[in-house]
Each structure stands twice: as structure tokens, then as C-alpha cells.
Design a protein around this motif. Sequence first.
Motif, PDB file in Angstrom:
ATOM      1  N   ARG A  12       0.769  -1.265  -0.056  1.00 38.41           N
ATOM      2  CA  ARG A  12      -0.089  -0.185   0.141  1.00 38.41           C
ATOM      3  C   ARG A  12       1.044   1.371   0.134  1.00 38.41           C
ATOM      4  NH1 ARG A  12      -5.638  -0.757  -0.987  1.00 38.41           N
ATOM      5  NH2 ARG A  12      -6.421  -2.545   0.183  1.00 38.41           N
ATOM      6  N   ASN A  13       0.776   2.247   1.096  1.00 43.50           N
ATOM      7  CA  ASN A  13       1.581   3.334   0.940  1.00 43.50           C
ATOM      8  C   ASN A  13       2.586   3.264   1.728  1.00 43.50           C
ATOM      9  OD1 ASN A  13       0.260   3.594   3.245  1.00 43.50           O
ATOM     10  ND2 ASN A  13       0.059   5.581   3.422  1.00 43.50           N
ATOM     11  N   LYS A  31      -3.566  11.000  11.049  1.00 40.27           N
ATOM     12  CA  LYS A  31      -4.689  11.513  10.440  1.00 40.27           C
ATOM     13  C   LYS A  31      -5.325  10.665   9.402  1.00 40.27           C
ATOM     14  CE  LYS A  31      -3.576  16.327  11.037  1.00 40.27           C
ATOM     15  NZ  LYS A  31      -2.400  17.344  10.467  1.00 40.27           N
ATOM     16  N   ASN A  32      -6.578  10.978   8.678  1.00 41.56           N
ATOM     17  CA  ASN A  32      -7.067  10.172   7.798  1.00 41.56           C
ATOM     18  C   ASN A  32      -6.265   9.970   6.495  1.00 41.56           C
ATOM     19  OD1 ASN A  32     -10.068  12.052   8.397  1.00 41.56           O
ATOM     20  ND2 ASN A  32      -9.860   9.753   9.115  1.00 41.56           N
ATOM     21  N   ALA A  33      -6.179   8.965   6.135  1.00 43.44           N
ATOM     22  CA  ALA A  33      -5.238   8.589   4.861  1.00 43.44           C
ATOM     23  C   ALA A  33      -3.969   8.591   4.874  1.00 43.44           C
ATOM     24  CB  ALA A  33      -5.968   9.361   3.643  1.00 43.44           C
ATOM     25  N   HIS A  34      -3.432   8.101   6.178  1.00 39.41           N
ATOM     26  CA  HIS A  34      -2.039   8.130   6.165  1.00 39.41           C
ATOM     27  C   HIS A  34      -1.598   6.797   6.536  1.00 39.41           C
ATOM     28  CE1 HIS A  34      -0.587  12.634   6.626  1.00 39.41           C
ATOM     29  NE2 HIS A  34      -2.139  12.656   6.635  1.00 39.41           N
ATOM     30  N   GLY A  35      -2.440   5.817   6.777  1.00 35.14           N
ATOM     31  CA  GLY A  35      -1.885   4.395   6.505  1.00 35.14           C
ATOM     32  C   GLY A  35      -1.878   3.702   7.698  1.00 35.14           C
ATOM     33  N   LYS A  36      -3.161   3.999   8.767  1.00 35.15           N
ATOM     34  CA  LYS A  36      -3.360   3.188   9.898  1.00 35.15           C
ATOM     35  C   LYS A  36      -3.878   1.911   9.499  1.00 35.15           C
ATOM     36  CE  LYS A  36      -5.879   6.306  11.520  1.00 35.15           C
ATOM     37  NZ  LYS A  36      -5.932   7.165  10.294  1.00 35.15           N
ATOM     38  N   THR A  37      -4.973   1.824   8.757  1.00 36.89           N
ATOM     39  CA  THR A  37      -5.604   0.700   8.476  1.00 36.89           C
ATOM     40  C   THR A  37      -4.803  -0.433   7.702  1.00 36.89           C
ATOM     41  OG1 THR A  37      -7.716   1.853   8.428  1.00 36.89           O
ATOM     42  CG2 THR A  37      -7.894  -0.366   7.439  1.00 36.89           C
ATOM     43  N   ASN A  38      -3.880   0.343   6.819  1.00 35.10           N
ATOM     44  CA  ASN A  38      -3.072  -0.333   5.955  1.00 35.10           C
ATOM     45  C   ASN A  38      -2.022  -1.202   6.763  1.00 35.10           C
ATOM     46  OD1 ASN A  38      -4.136   0.765   3.676  1.00 35.10           O
ATOM     47  ND2 ASN A  38      -2.354   2.196   3.295  1.00 35.10           N
ATOM     48  N   GLU A  59      -4.150  -5.142  -5.592  1.00 35.67           N
ATOM     49  CA  GLU A  59      -4.311  -3.698  -5.221  1.00 35.67           C
ATOM     50  C   GLU A  59      -3.445  -3.361  -3.744  1.00 35.67           C
ATOM     51  OE1 GLU A  59      -8.580  -3.492  -4.720  1.00 35.67           O
ATOM     52  OE2 GLU A  59      -8.781  -4.129  -6.654  1.00 35.67           O
ATOM     53  N   LEU A  60      -2.911  -4.433  -3.077  1.00 30.90           N
ATOM     54  CA  LEU A  60      -2.186  -4.323  -1.945  1.00 30.90           C
ATOM     55  C   LEU A  60      -0.538  -3.630  -2.461  1.00 30.90           C
ATOM     56  CD1 LEU A  60      -3.047  -7.506  -0.187  1.00 30.90           C
ATOM     57  CD2 LEU A  60      -3.862  -5.579   0.340  1.00 30.90           C
ATOM     58  N   VAL A  61      -0.389  -3.916  -3.763  1.00 26.90           N
ATOM     59  CA  VAL A  61       0.961  -3.525  -4.191  1.00 26.90           C
ATOM     60  C   VAL A  61       1.071  -2.276  -4.380  1.00 26.90           C
ATOM     61  CG1 VAL A  61       2.854  -3.772  -5.993  1.00 26.90           C
ATOM     62  CG2 VAL A  61       1.346  -5.726  -5.014  1.00 26.90           C
ATOM     63  N   ASN A  62       2.141  -1.408  -3.926  1.00 24.47           N
ATOM     64  CA  ASN A  62       2.507   0.151  -3.994  1.00 24.47           C
ATOM     65  C   ASN A  62       2.233   0.497  -5.457  1.00 24.47           C
ATOM     66  OD1 ASN A  62       4.296   2.589  -4.382  1.00 24.47           O
ATOM     67  ND2 ASN A  62       3.520   2.810  -2.364  1.00 24.47           N
ATOM     68  N   ASP A 320     -10.211   1.789  14.359  1.00 26.19           N
ATOM     69  CA  ASP A 320     -11.032   3.214  14.677  1.00 26.19           C
ATOM     70  C   ASP A 320     -12.471   2.918  15.415  1.00 26.19           C
ATOM     71  OD1 ASP A 320     -10.339   5.634  13.738  1.00 26.19           O
ATOM     72  OD2 ASP A 320     -10.854   5.546  11.736  1.00 26.19           O
ATOM     73  N   THR A 348      -7.706   8.310  15.160  1.00 23.02           N
ATOM     74  CA  THR A 348      -7.291   9.600  14.594  1.00 23.02           C
ATOM     75  C   THR A 348      -6.636  10.383  15.652  1.00 23.02           C
ATOM     76  OG1 THR A 348      -9.396  10.175  14.643  1.00 23.02           O
ATOM     77  CG2 THR A 348      -8.608   9.628  12.551  1.00 23.02           C
TER      78      THR A 348
HETATM   79  N1  LIG Z   1      -1.538   0.252  -3.533  1.00 27.42           N
HETATM   80  C1  LIG Z   1      -1.485   1.247  -3.122  1.00 27.42           C
HETATM   81  N2  LIG Z   1      -0.430   2.142  -3.376  1.00 27.42           N
HETATM   82  C2  LIG Z   1      -0.064   3.150  -2.832  1.00 27.42           C
HETATM   83  N3  LIG Z   1      -0.777   3.898  -1.919  1.00 27.42           N
HETATM   84  C3  LIG Z   1      -1.991   3.226  -1.556  1.00 27.42           C
HETATM   85  C4  LIG Z   1      -2.498   2.023  -2.088  1.00 27.42           C
HETATM   86  N4  LIG Z   1      -3.472   1.402  -1.703  1.00 27.42           N
HETATM   87  C5  LIG Z   1      -3.931   2.460  -0.784  1.00 27.42           C
HETATM   88  N5  LIG Z   1      -3.110   3.616  -0.574  1.00 27.42           N
HETATM   89  C6  LIG Z   1      -3.125   4.864   0.114  1.00 27.42           C
HETATM   90  O1  LIG Z   1      -3.010   4.585   1.518  1.00 27.42           O
HETATM   91  C7  LIG Z   1      -3.321   5.664   2.169  1.00 27.42           C
HETATM   92  C8  LIG Z   1      -3.881   5.145   3.503  1.00 27.42           C
HETATM   93  O2  LIG Z   1      -4.860   4.154   3.633  1.00 27.42           O
HETATM   94  P1  LIG Z   1      -5.544   3.914   5.223  1.00 27.42           P
HETATM   95  O3  LIG Z   1      -6.706   2.966   4.747  1.00 27.42           O
HETATM   96  O4  LIG Z   1      -4.537   2.991   5.735  1.00 27.42           O
HETATM   97  O5  LIG Z   1      -5.616   5.220   5.886  1.00 27.42           O
HETATM   98  P2  LIG Z   1      -6.106   5.495   7.286  1.00 27.42           P
HETATM   99  O6  LIG Z   1      -5.014   6.190   8.071  1.00 27.42           O
HETATM  100  O7  LIG Z   1      -6.651   4.123   7.852  1.00 27.42           O
HETATM  101  O8  LIG Z   1      -7.399   6.666   7.063  1.00 27.42           O
HETATM  102  P3  LIG Z   1      -8.631   6.533   7.932  1.00 27.42           P
HETATM  103  O9  LIG Z   1      -8.261   7.384   9.213  1.00 27.42           O
HETATM  104  O10 LIG Z   1      -9.441   7.594   6.806  1.00 27.42           O
HETATM  105  O11 LIG Z   1      -9.204   5.328   8.081  1.00 27.42           O
HETATM  106  C9  LIG Z   1      -4.656   6.184   1.358  1.00 27.42           C
HETATM  107  O12 LIG Z   1      -4.340   7.667   1.272  1.00 27.42           O
HETATM  108  C10 LIG Z   1      -4.506   5.375   0.014  1.00 27.42           C
HETATM  109  O13 LIG Z   1      -4.620   6.332  -0.958  1.00 27.42           O
END
Ligand SMILES: Nc1ncnc2c1ncn2[C@@H]1O[C@H](COP(=O)(O)OP(=O)(O)OP(=O)(O)O)[C@@H](O)[C@H]1O
Length: 375
Positions: A12-13, A31-38, A59-62, A320, A348
Amino acid sequence: MFLKKLELNNFRNYKNLSIDFEKRKTLFVGKNAHGKTNILEAINYLSILKSNRIQKDSELVNWESDFCRIQGEVLKNDLDIELDVLINPPSKKIIKLNQIKKTKSADFLGNLVSVNFCVDDLMLLRGAPVDRRSWIDDCIARIYPGYQDRLQKYNKIRSHRNNLLKSLRGQSFSDEVLSVWDEQLVISGSNIVFLRLKYLNEIKETVTQKHSIIAPDEKLDFNYVSTIFGETNDFDAYSIDAIAAFYKEKMKDVRQEEIIRAKTLIGPHRDDIEFFINSKSATKYASQGQQRTIVLSLKLSEIDIIKQKIDDTPLLLLDDVLAELDKNRQNYLLTSIEDDIQTIITSTDAHGFEAEFLNDVKIFHVKQGEVFEVS
Ligand SMILES: Nc1ncnc2c1ncn2[C@@H]1O[C@H](COP(=O)(O)OP(=O)(O)OP(=O)(O)O)[C@@H](O)[C@H]1O
Ligand SMILES: [Mg+2]
């Protein structure tokens, strides 16, 4: 069991990430979308060899890479276990246990067992029947090795049978044409229904007991709603043979309709689980809070059942979810998690947590695909 270390490459990211888990409780804040759930998704992948969010591994591959790798070091029964997964689409993923390549996933699974709890789970009751089927199937897969394969087999048989029904549409044919698939469907489907009833029977007491602690005035019940034999909460009343007998009878009843609609209309792929509070349907009448209490009780029971079955403690991954619970339910959840359960939480912000809880937690800050130690 304890996950000591997680390493990600191009997942992922995350380009490169290495985290050492030192305490039983870890909190990832960001914060949102920074990579916690990943991060939780990667841990879950090591646990069940699939993502809980998406179907396609690619889809898991960067986005800037063509492969990704997830590695974990687990302490289990005083032994160090190394888990290693390389995802390199379109090639088949390579899985290694203690650096030895495994061709069968069954040889890899079971070394890291986790229970996930995310915001979507809170919608379990409001969701569609497919969500409740996925929930129970995932629960069973964690404790009965081979269940995933059985489920896949059932779906394969059903798909062959549906194709045959489609090809026969509008033609006259004898029942024998379908009988080979019917027989296999009954054997495979009865087994799945049986295992689902068995699971519900195993959690029944624990779930209702946990539920009564949060909501003492509310009586929780649940039924398995079968397309084969109707609704039941008498979960140990059906043997596989009894289910198969009902299945064959019901198949005859729906034969004409199946031919007209060219699809398989009865079986575990169409079943559901219905929840009741004080005998009223929880899907239809329960408030959001009441529905959440049910889900919380189910999740906590899942941990108990796994503990009994594998004679070890699973990991608990809370994505979350605490922010979505009121103080009462949040406290119940946090105090119910026994100290020996490794718990990995995302949020968050850390403000909502009790100071006492934070004392014993290792906190990481997640920022744009990087993770920094806070305390
Ligand atoms: N294959 C990928 N390659 C690169 N980046 C990716 C890939 N898949 C997802 N992302 C990015 O990973 C980022 C973080 O996702 P994640 O779901 O971990 O966020 P989060 O910190 O849990 O956010 P939230 O608080 O909104 O749940 C997203 O911005 C998304 O664009
Ligand atoms: Mg998230």
C-alpha cells in the motif's frame, strides 16, 4: 501469541516499514488516509492470507512497485516463528514459514490468529445477509482449518450447477441431468450449514452473557435463517444427515423455479442470521447503540472461542472502532480485553482514551506512509 515484529515493503502506501511491538497494547495514531488501516490489513493478511478489504491482491502492491512483501515475527508457545509473504502479480504469491516455502496455505495458517473489529462491523446488523454470512464464515475459518476450502468447493459446485441450468433454459430435460450436481451440492452445502449451526451453538451462551453485562434489561436471541429448513435457534438439533434430508426435499419444491430462473435458489449462500432483542427483530427495531452492543458482544465472544479452540491468545485488531462507541461501551471493551491479549488499535487521536489505559500503551504516530515512535 505475540507479534513481535512487522516488516512491509511496497505494501500500500508503505515503501519500507519495520515496527517492533514491545507492549501488549499498541496504538497507531494519525490523520485520515495516512496508513493506519493499512498496517492492520497487513497483519490480517499474515493471519488469513487474504485482505479483509479487497479481493485482488494486486491492489495491495504500492502503485510505484510491482511486488510487495509482508513479514512478521511471532512468538508462539515460546518459539519464534517467521512468516513471509511475497505478492508479485500475476505470479502466485510465495509464502514462507521459517524461511521454508509452503505450497499449501493450510501449512502456513494458524501461526498468527487475529480477531478484527472495524467500523464496518458495527453495521453488521444493518447490512445485507451477505455481510452476516461473511462474518460467520470468517469466524469459522479462524477456528476450523479447511473451512475456507469447503466454502470454495460449495461455490464451485453451485457455479457449475448454475451454468448447467442456464444452458438447459427453455429445453425439456430429465431430472437426471442435474442429479450429479444436486448430490454434490447437498453434501457440500449441508456441511457448511452444519458448521455454521455448530459455531452459533458454541458462542450462544458467551454472547448472551456478555450482552447482558452491557444491557441487563435486554434479552438477546438469534436465529439461523435457513433456506432449507426455515428458522431455528435450536442449533444442535440438526445432524448433517438431517440437513441433507431437508435439502433434498426442498430442492424438489423449488425445482421448477430454479429451471425458470436458471439459478440455485436454496442453500447456505442464501441463508441469514437474525438477531432479536426482547423478541423483537434487532435489524428492524433496535437503535444504533443496541445494535452496536450486539456486535461488541459477538466480537468479544469470538476472542473467547478462539482462545478455547487454539489454546492460545489471538491478536485483537481494533480499527478506529473505539471512537464510534460511547464511553460505556468503550470502557466495557477495553476492560474486557484481558492483559494477555495483544491488542493493536488505530485512532485519529489519542485524546479519547483514559489516562490509565494510555499508561501501558506503546504509541506510534502514522504520517504519510511512515511510522514514528511517540512513547
Ligand atoms: N496500492 C497502493 N499504493 C499506494 N498507496 C495506496 C495503495 N492503496 C492505498 N493507498 C493509500 O493508502 C493511504 C492510507 O490508507 P489507510 O486506509 O491505511 O488510511 P487510514 O490512516 O486508515 O485513514 P482513515 O483514518 O481515513 O481510516 C490512502 O491515502 C490510499 O490512497
Ligand atoms: Mg482507516
